[in-house]
Scaffold this active site. Structure first.
Site, PDB file in Angstrom:
ATOM      1  N   ASP A  11       0.858  -1.179   0.000  1.00  0.00           N
ATOM      2  CA  ASP A  11       0.000   0.000   0.000  1.00  0.00           C
ATOM      3  C   ASP A  11       0.895   1.230   0.000  1.00  0.00           C
ATOM      4  O   ASP A  11       1.827   1.330   0.812  1.00  0.00           O
ATOM      5  CB  ASP A  11      -0.891   0.030   1.248  1.00  0.00           C
ATOM      6  CG  ASP A  11      -1.950  -1.062   1.214  1.00  0.00           C
ATOM      7  OD1 ASP A  11      -2.287  -1.541   0.123  1.00  0.00           O
ATOM      8  OD2 ASP A  11      -2.443  -1.438   2.300  1.00  0.00           O
ATOM      9  N   ASP A 130     -14.369  -7.542  -3.324  1.00  0.00           N
ATOM     10  CA  ASP A 130     -14.499  -7.653  -1.868  1.00  0.00           C
ATOM     11  C   ASP A 130     -15.932  -8.075  -1.567  1.00  0.00           C
ATOM     12  O   ASP A 130     -16.879  -7.456  -2.067  1.00  0.00           O
ATOM     13  CB  ASP A 130     -14.218  -6.315  -1.185  1.00  0.00           C
ATOM     14  CG  ASP A 130     -12.809  -5.793  -1.460  1.00  0.00           C
ATOM     15  OD1 ASP A 130     -11.931  -6.622  -1.755  1.00  0.00           O
ATOM     16  OD2 ASP A 130     -12.603  -4.573  -1.386  1.00  0.00           O
TER      17      ASP A 130
END
Length: 251
Positions: A11, A130
């Protein structure tokens, strides 16, 4: 059957690799280029870089970073975060990324998958999904799992494949961050229903968890972050452990 892949995830916020929970309590864990180079030399098969900087300045920083990564790293890498148009994808692919990943933008505008795939080829498009279980049904979520949609995991995954995605990266929001493993039965059913590769994301707390999702769960690859960033295992050690369990991993 192709050998299984191990994919570290980084990230990135304002040019630095960070790690937190749901993007909160972020800690700086290193330079993304140096960290990526280390993972590549340690045996990573691919890398995923996710831009979590929302600002326009962050996007410019990330594009420049992608160019630096491409110059330094000799394994394929995927980039994502904030891609909502063909132009966004083009900017990052032209900067040197091997693939792009889209999630919420694909749910909002499914034709985006087709547009990018038609322009660059399906091998360049990874769609992240997701989902969480609600009343016995796997419901697709967006915006980091915070918004529930009316889409169902398996039908959405099939639509994504039909629209031109080359891979799917599935995260169970019920397991993400728990470090208690993956829903292997769901992964196995998902892999059986598709003809494109599935990357398992979220839930890895140990080599055993990764072994389970690659074998019982039939996933083609495993994505992980914390276990590598914090030195709990190296990619070399993980691959050796998987090989001992009879799982065919890339050398």
């Amino acid at each position: 059957m192709p050998a299984k892949r191990i994919i570290p995830c980084l990230d990135v916020k304002e040019g630095r690799t960070v790690k937190g929970i749901n993007f909160e309590g972020l800690a700086d864990v290193g330079d993304p280029v140096e960290l990526g180079a280390r993972y590549a030399s340690d045996g990573a098969d691919e890398l995923v870089y996710l831009d979590i900087s929302a600002s326009k300045e962050g996007r410019n920083t990330f594009t420049e970073l992608v160019s630096r990564i491409a110059e330094r790293i000799n394994i394929p890498f995927t980039v994502g975060g904030g891609i909502s148009s063909v132009e966004d994808a083009a900017r990052l692919l032209d900067a040197g990324a091997d693939k792009i990943t889209i999630n919420s933008a694909a749910v909002a505008n499914p034709d985006l998958i087709t547009q990018i795939s038609s322009r660059y080829g399906r091998q360049f498009v990874v769609v992240a999904i997701d989902a969480k279980k609600v009343d016995g049904t796997w419901r697709v979520t967006t915006h980091g799992g915070s918004r529930l949609t009316d889409r169902e995991l398996f039908s959405w995954a099939k639509e994504v494949e039909d629209r031109g995605a080359g891979e799917i990266m599935f995260t169970s929001m019920d397991h993400d961050g728990t470090r208690n493993g993956y829903p292997c039965e769901t992964f196995a059913n998902l892999c059986d229903s598709l003809s494109i590769p599935v990357i398992a994301s979220g839930g890895a707390g140990s080599a055993d968890d990764i072994a389970a999702v690659l074998s019982q769960g039939k996933a083609d690859a495993a994505l992980a972050a914390s276990i590598f960033h914090y030195g709990e295992t190296t990619i070399k050690e993980l691959k050796e452990s998987l090989a001992k369990k009879g799982i065919d991993v890339r050398n």
